[in-house]
Design a protein around this motif. Structure first.
Motif, PDB file in Angstrom:
ATOM      1  N   SER A   1      -0.617   2.585   8.358  1.00 38.31           N
ATOM      2  CA  SER A   1      -0.047   1.847   7.234  1.00 38.31           C
ATOM      3  C   SER A   1      -1.014   1.594   6.091  1.00 38.31           C
ATOM      4  CB  SER A   1       0.508   0.499   7.721  1.00 38.31           C
ATOM      5  OG  SER A   1      -0.537  -0.306   8.255  1.00 38.31           O
ATOM      6  N   ILE A   2      -2.310   1.669   6.368  1.00 40.86           N
ATOM      7  CA  ILE A   2      -3.297   1.392   5.325  1.00 40.86           C
ATOM      8  C   ILE A   2      -4.132   2.624   4.978  1.00 40.86           C
ATOM      9  CG2 ILE A   2      -5.232  -0.050   4.633  1.00 40.86           C
ATOM     10  CD1 ILE A   2      -2.639  -1.599   4.924  1.00 40.86           C
ATOM     11  N   VAL A   3      -4.765   3.205   5.991  1.00 42.52           N
ATOM     12  CA  VAL A   3      -5.682   4.325   5.736  1.00 42.52           C
ATOM     13  C   VAL A   3      -4.937   5.547   5.220  1.00 42.52           C
ATOM     14  CG1 VAL A   3      -7.377   5.881   6.761  1.00 42.52           C
ATOM     15  CG2 VAL A   3      -7.301   3.471   7.462  1.00 42.52           C
ATOM     16  N   ALA A   4      -3.842   5.925   5.872  1.00 45.51           N
ATOM     17  CA  ALA A   4      -3.095   7.124   5.466  1.00 45.51           C
ATOM     18  C   ALA A   4      -2.576   7.026   4.026  1.00 45.51           C
ATOM     19  CB  ALA A   4      -1.947   7.383   6.443  1.00 45.51           C
ATOM     20  N   PRO A   5      -1.927   5.912   3.623  1.00 50.99           N
ATOM     21  CA  PRO A   5      -1.519   5.805   2.217  1.00 50.99           C
ATOM     22  C   PRO A   5      -2.686   5.839   1.242  1.00 50.99           C
ATOM     23  CG  PRO A   5      -0.326   4.219   3.545  1.00 50.99           C
ATOM     24  CD  PRO A   5      -1.392   4.799   4.427  1.00 50.99           C
ATOM     25  N   LEU A   6      -3.812   5.236   1.623  1.00 48.01           N
ATOM     26  CA  LEU A   6      -4.980   5.258   0.745  1.00 48.01           C
ATOM     27  C   LEU A   6      -5.517   6.683   0.580  1.00 48.01           C
ATOM     28  CD1 LEU A   6      -6.986   2.056   1.758  1.00 48.01           C
ATOM     29  CD2 LEU A   6      -5.657   2.447  -0.322  1.00 48.01           C
ATOM     30  N   VAL A   7      -5.471   7.468   1.643  1.00 48.33           N
ATOM     31  CA  VAL A   7      -5.884   8.872   1.545  1.00 48.33           C
ATOM     32  C   VAL A   7      -4.978   9.615   0.581  1.00 48.33           C
ATOM     33  CG1 VAL A   7      -6.052  11.053   2.816  1.00 48.33           C
ATOM     34  CG2 VAL A   7      -6.936   8.941   3.832  1.00 48.33           C
TER      35      VAL A   7
ATOM     36  N   VAL B   1       0.833  -1.202   0.000  1.00 48.35           N
ATOM     37  CA  VAL B   1       0.000   0.000   0.000  1.00 48.35           C
ATOM     38  C   VAL B   1       0.868   1.253   0.000  1.00 48.35           C
ATOM     39  CG1 VAL B   1      -1.766   1.279   1.262  1.00 48.35           C
ATOM     40  CG2 VAL B   1      -1.860  -1.210   1.181  1.00 48.35           C
ATOM     41  N   LEU B   2       1.929   1.255   0.799  1.00 48.71           N
ATOM     42  CA  LEU B   2       2.804   2.422   0.858  1.00 48.71           C
ATOM     43  C   LEU B   2       3.524   2.635  -0.468  1.00 48.71           C
ATOM     44  CD1 LEU B   2       3.747   4.659   2.692  1.00 48.71           C
ATOM     45  CD2 LEU B   2       5.572   3.176   3.531  1.00 48.71           C
ATOM     46  N   ASN B   3       3.910   1.548  -1.126  1.00 49.84           N
ATOM     47  CA  ASN B   3       4.566   1.645  -2.431  1.00 49.84           C
ATOM     48  C   ASN B   3       3.616   2.235  -3.481  1.00 49.84           C
ATOM     49  OD1 ASN B   3       7.226  -0.382  -3.668  1.00 49.84           O
ATOM     50  ND2 ASN B   3       6.221   1.270  -4.764  1.00 49.84           N
ATOM     51  N   LEU B   4       2.357   1.797  -3.443  1.00 52.12           N
ATOM     52  CA  LEU B   4       1.363   2.349  -4.360  1.00 52.12           C
ATOM     53  C   LEU B   4       1.136   3.831  -4.091  1.00 52.12           C
ATOM     54  CD1 LEU B   4      -1.292  -0.525  -4.486  1.00 52.12           C
ATOM     55  CD2 LEU B   4       0.331   0.124  -6.273  1.00 52.12           C
ATOM     56  N   ALA B   5       1.196   4.225  -2.816  1.00 49.15           N
ATOM     57  CA  ALA B   5       1.042   5.640  -2.476  1.00 49.15           C
ATOM     58  C   ALA B   5       2.204   6.459  -3.030  1.00 49.15           C
ATOM     59  CB  ALA B   5       0.947   5.804  -0.958  1.00 49.15           C
ATOM     60  N   VAL B   6       3.413   5.941  -2.905  1.00 40.75           N
ATOM     61  CA  VAL B   6       4.581   6.632  -3.446  1.00 40.75           C
ATOM     62  C   VAL B   6       4.493   6.728  -4.965  1.00 40.75           C
ATOM     63  CG1 VAL B   6       7.086   6.475  -3.754  1.00 40.75           C
ATOM     64  CG2 VAL B   6       6.073   6.015  -1.515  1.00 40.75           C
ATOM     65  N   MET B   7       4.028   5.660  -5.611  1.00 45.40           N
ATOM     66  CA  MET B   7       3.863   5.682  -7.063  1.00 45.40           C
ATOM     67  C   MET B   7       2.823   6.709  -7.485  1.00 45.40           C
ATOM     68  SD  MET B   7       4.011   1.586  -7.814  1.00 45.40           S
ATOM     69  CE  MET B   7       3.411   1.753  -9.479  1.00 45.40           C
ATOM     70  N   SER B   8       1.729   6.817  -6.726  1.00 46.14           N
ATOM     71  CA  SER B   8       0.709   7.805  -7.059  1.00 46.14           C
ATOM     72  C   SER B   8       1.247   9.223  -6.877  1.00 46.14           C
ATOM     73  CB  SER B   8      -0.536   7.586  -6.191  1.00 46.14           C
ATOM     74  OG  SER B   8      -0.268   7.901  -4.833  1.00 46.14           O
TER      75      SER B   8
ATOM     76  N   LEU C   1     -10.145   6.863  -8.818  1.00 45.30           N
ATOM     77  CA  LEU C   1      -9.694   7.088  -7.453  1.00 45.30           C
ATOM     78  C   LEU C   1      -9.396   5.805  -6.701  1.00 45.30           C
ATOM     79  CD1 LEU C   1     -12.101   9.973  -6.386  1.00 45.30           C
ATOM     80  CD2 LEU C   1      -9.718  10.148  -7.048  1.00 45.30           C
ATOM     81  N   THR C   2     -10.028   4.702  -7.088  1.00 42.22           N
ATOM     82  CA  THR C   2      -9.859   3.463  -6.322  1.00 42.22           C
ATOM     83  C   THR C   2      -9.213   2.347  -7.118  1.00 42.22           C
ATOM     84  OG1 THR C   2     -12.095   2.737  -6.894  1.00 42.22           O
ATOM     85  CG2 THR C   2     -11.833   4.005  -4.864  1.00 42.22           C
ATOM     86  N   CYS C   3      -9.652   2.123  -8.341  1.00 41.68           N
ATOM     87  CA  CYS C   3      -9.157   0.994  -9.115  1.00 41.68           C
ATOM     88  C   CYS C   3      -7.803   1.282  -9.762  1.00 41.68           C
ATOM     89  CB  CYS C   3     -10.164   0.614 -10.211  1.00 41.68           C
ATOM     90  SG  CYS C   3     -11.746   0.043  -9.563  1.00 41.68           S
ATOM     91  N   GLN C   4      -7.603   2.537 -10.178  1.00 43.78           N
ATOM     92  CA  GLN C   4      -6.367   2.864 -10.891  1.00 43.78           C
ATOM     93  C   GLN C   4      -5.104   2.504 -10.115  1.00 43.78           C
ATOM     94  OE1 GLN C   4      -6.593   3.873 -13.947  1.00 43.78           O
ATOM     95  NE2 GLN C   4      -4.735   4.933 -14.526  1.00 43.78           N
TER      96      GLN C   4
ATOM     97  N   ILE D   1      -3.324   8.298  -1.902  1.00 40.06           N
ATOM     98  CA  ILE D   1      -3.644   7.802  -3.243  1.00 40.06           C
ATOM     99  C   ILE D   1      -4.901   8.493  -3.771  1.00 40.06           C
ATOM    100  CG2 ILE D   1      -4.405   5.784  -4.556  1.00 40.06           C
ATOM    101  CD1 ILE D   1      -2.590   4.085  -2.768  1.00 40.06           C
ATOM    102  N   LEU D   2      -5.924   8.574  -2.946  1.00 39.70           N
ATOM    103  CA  LEU D   2      -7.170   9.217  -3.360  1.00 39.70           C
ATOM    104  C   LEU D   2      -6.947  10.692  -3.679  1.00 39.70           C
ATOM    105  CD1 LEU D   2      -9.700   7.666  -0.804  1.00 39.70           C
ATOM    106  CD2 LEU D   2      -9.418   7.074  -3.214  1.00 39.70           C
ATOM    107  N   TYR D   3      -6.126  11.357  -2.876  1.00 37.63           N
ATOM    108  CA  TYR D   3      -5.863  12.777  -3.099  1.00 37.63           C
ATOM    109  C   TYR D   3      -5.118  13.012  -4.407  1.00 37.63           C
ATOM    110  CZ  TYR D   3      -3.790  17.402  -2.589  1.00 37.63           C
ATOM    111  OH  TYR D   3      -3.383  18.693  -2.824  1.00 37.63           O
ATOM    112  N   THR D   4      -4.037  12.254  -4.623  1.00 43.26           N
ATOM    113  CA  THR D   4      -3.226  12.472  -5.814  1.00 43.26           C
ATOM    114  C   THR D   4      -3.994  12.145  -7.087  1.00 43.26           C
ATOM    115  OG1 THR D   4      -2.288  10.250  -5.525  1.00 43.26           O
ATOM    116  CG2 THR D   4      -1.026  12.102  -4.650  1.00 43.26           C
ATOM    117  N   TYR D   5      -4.722  11.041  -7.080  1.00 45.89           N
ATOM    118  CA  TYR D   5      -5.490  10.699  -8.272  1.00 45.89           C
ATOM    119  C   TYR D   5      -6.695  11.613  -8.438  1.00 45.89           C
ATOM    120  CZ  TYR D   5      -2.735   6.687  -9.598  1.00 45.89           C
ATOM    121  OH  TYR D   5      -1.719   5.891 -10.033  1.00 45.89           O
ATOM    122  N   GLY D   6      -7.181  12.176  -7.330  1.00 45.95           N
ATOM    123  CA  GLY D   6      -8.239  13.173  -7.436  1.00 45.95           C
ATOM    124  C   GLY D   6      -7.745  14.414  -8.148  1.00 45.95           C
TER     125      GLY D   6
END
Length: 283
Positions: free
Chosen positions: A203-209, A110-117, A244-247, A211-216
Motif C-alpha cells: 500500500s505504500i512502497v509499491a505506489p511510491l515506486v 498514497v494510492l490516489n497520488l500514484a493514480v494521479m501520477s 521525483l519526491t516532492c512533486q 510515482i517515482l517511475y512516472t515522474y522519472g
C-alpha cells in the motif's frame, strides 16, 4: 485480562497538562480543521457542479479531496476532545475505529497520488493516446480500486488486531495506532507482524515506486526539451529529487486552486459570475 474484548478503554500517555494553554491549542487545531473542511468541500463542489471539469484529472482530484475529509474526520475531532479533556482515554471500539480511519486514509492517499501520477504520465508522454487510454470506464475502475483495496486491507488489519489477548491498555501516543495495540499483546503476533509488513509494502512502497517511475519518465522528457548539460551536478540532483519526491506531494495544490479551470469555477460559484468556464489546462 484474557482478550482485548475485556479492555474497555485505552489510556493515551503522550498528552500532558498544559493548563489554560489548552484552550489556545484547541482554537488553533479547530481553525486548522475548519480550513481543511472548507477548502476541500469547496473544491469538491466546484468539480461536481461544473461539467467541464468532469475529466480524469479532476475526478482523481475530487477523490483525493474526499479522502482528505475522511482522514481529517478520523483524527481532528478526536484531538479536539483530548485537548480539552483532563482524562486522556479512549474506548476500545473507538480506538479500533480510529485505526481503521487513519490507516485506510493513508493508503488511499498514497494510492490516489500514484493514480494521479499515472494520469499525468499518460497525458504528457502519450498525449495522442490519452483519450483512448483514460476512458470513463477505466477512470471509474481506478477510483473504485483506489478506495476498495485500502479499505479491505485495513479491515483485515483491524480484524487481526481486535481479537489479540492484551496485557495492558496504555498507549504512548496521541491517537490510536495498530502497532501500539500489537505491542500490548501477550499472545503470538507473528501473523500481525507479517501482514503489517506486507501491507506496508503493497500500500505504500509499491505506489511510491509507481510515482517515482512516472515522474522519472516525465523528467526525462523535460531533460530532452532543455539543455541541462551546464547545470551543476549537485543542482541537477536536487532538481531530480524534487520532481521525483516532492512533486507528487504538491499535486493537490498544483492541480487544485492554481489551475485556471478550478480557479475560475470557484469564482463563479462564490461570486455568482456567469462567465464561460475556462478551458482546463493539461500542462
Amino acid at each position: 485480562m484474557t482478550n482485548s474484548s475485556q479492555v474497555l478503554y485505552f489510556t493515551l500517555t503522550a498528552y500532558f497538562d498544559i493548563g489554560s494553554l489548552k484552550y489556545l491549542y484547541f482554537m488553533m487545531v479547530m481553525c486548522f480543521y475548519v480550513l481543511i473542511i472548507g477548502s476541500n468541500v469547496l473544491l469538491i463542489v466546484v468539480i461536481c457542479v461544473n461539467r467541464s471539469l468532469h475529466e480524469p484529472m479532476f475526478l482523481f482530484l475530487c477523490s483525493l479531496f474526499v479522502n482528505e475529509l475522511f482522514g481529517s474526520l478520523g483524527l481532528f475531532p478526536f484531538l479536539l476532545v483530548q485537548i480539552l479533556s483532563d482524562v486522556h482515554s479512549v474506548s476500545a471500539p473507538l480506538c479500533f475505529l480510529q485505526i481503521f480511519c487513519v490507516y485506510s486514509y493513508a493508503a488511499v492517499e498514497v494510492l490516489n497520488l500514484a493514480v494521479m501520477s499515472y494520469d499525468r504520465y499518460v497525458a504528457i508522454c502519450f498525449p495522442l493516446q490519452y483519450n483512448s487510454t483514460m476512458t470513463d470506464r477505466k477512470v471509474a475502475l481506478l477510483i473504485a480500486l483506489t478506495w476498495a483495496l485500502p479499505v479491505l486491507a485495513t479491515v483485515v488489519l483491524v480484524s487481526l488486531s481486535a481479537p489479540l489477548r492484551l496485557c495492558g491498555n496504555v498507549i504512548d501516543k496521541v491517537f490510536c495506532g495498530n502497532f501500539s495495540i500489537v505491542k500490548l499483546s501477550c499472545s503470538n503476533t507473528s501473523v500481525n507482524n507479517v501482514y503489517g509488513l506486507v501491507l506496508t509494502v503493497v500500500s505504500i512502497v509499491a505506489p511510491l515506486v509507481l510515482i517515482l517511475y512516472t515522474y522519472g519518465k516525465i523528467l526525462e522528457i523535460l531533460q530532452s526539451r532543455f539543455d541541462l548539460s551546464r547545470v551543476p551536478p549537485l543542482l541537477a540532483i536536487v532538481l531530480s529529487l524534487y520532481f521525483l519526491t516532492c512533486q507528487p506531494l504538491f499535486n493537490p495544490a498544483l492541480y487544485g486552486l492554481k489551475m485556471a479551470a478550478i480557479r475560475d469555477a470557484c469564482k463563479r460559484l462564490l461570486c455568482g459570475e456567469n462567465s464561460a468556464p475556462a478551458a482546463a489546462s493539461h500542462a
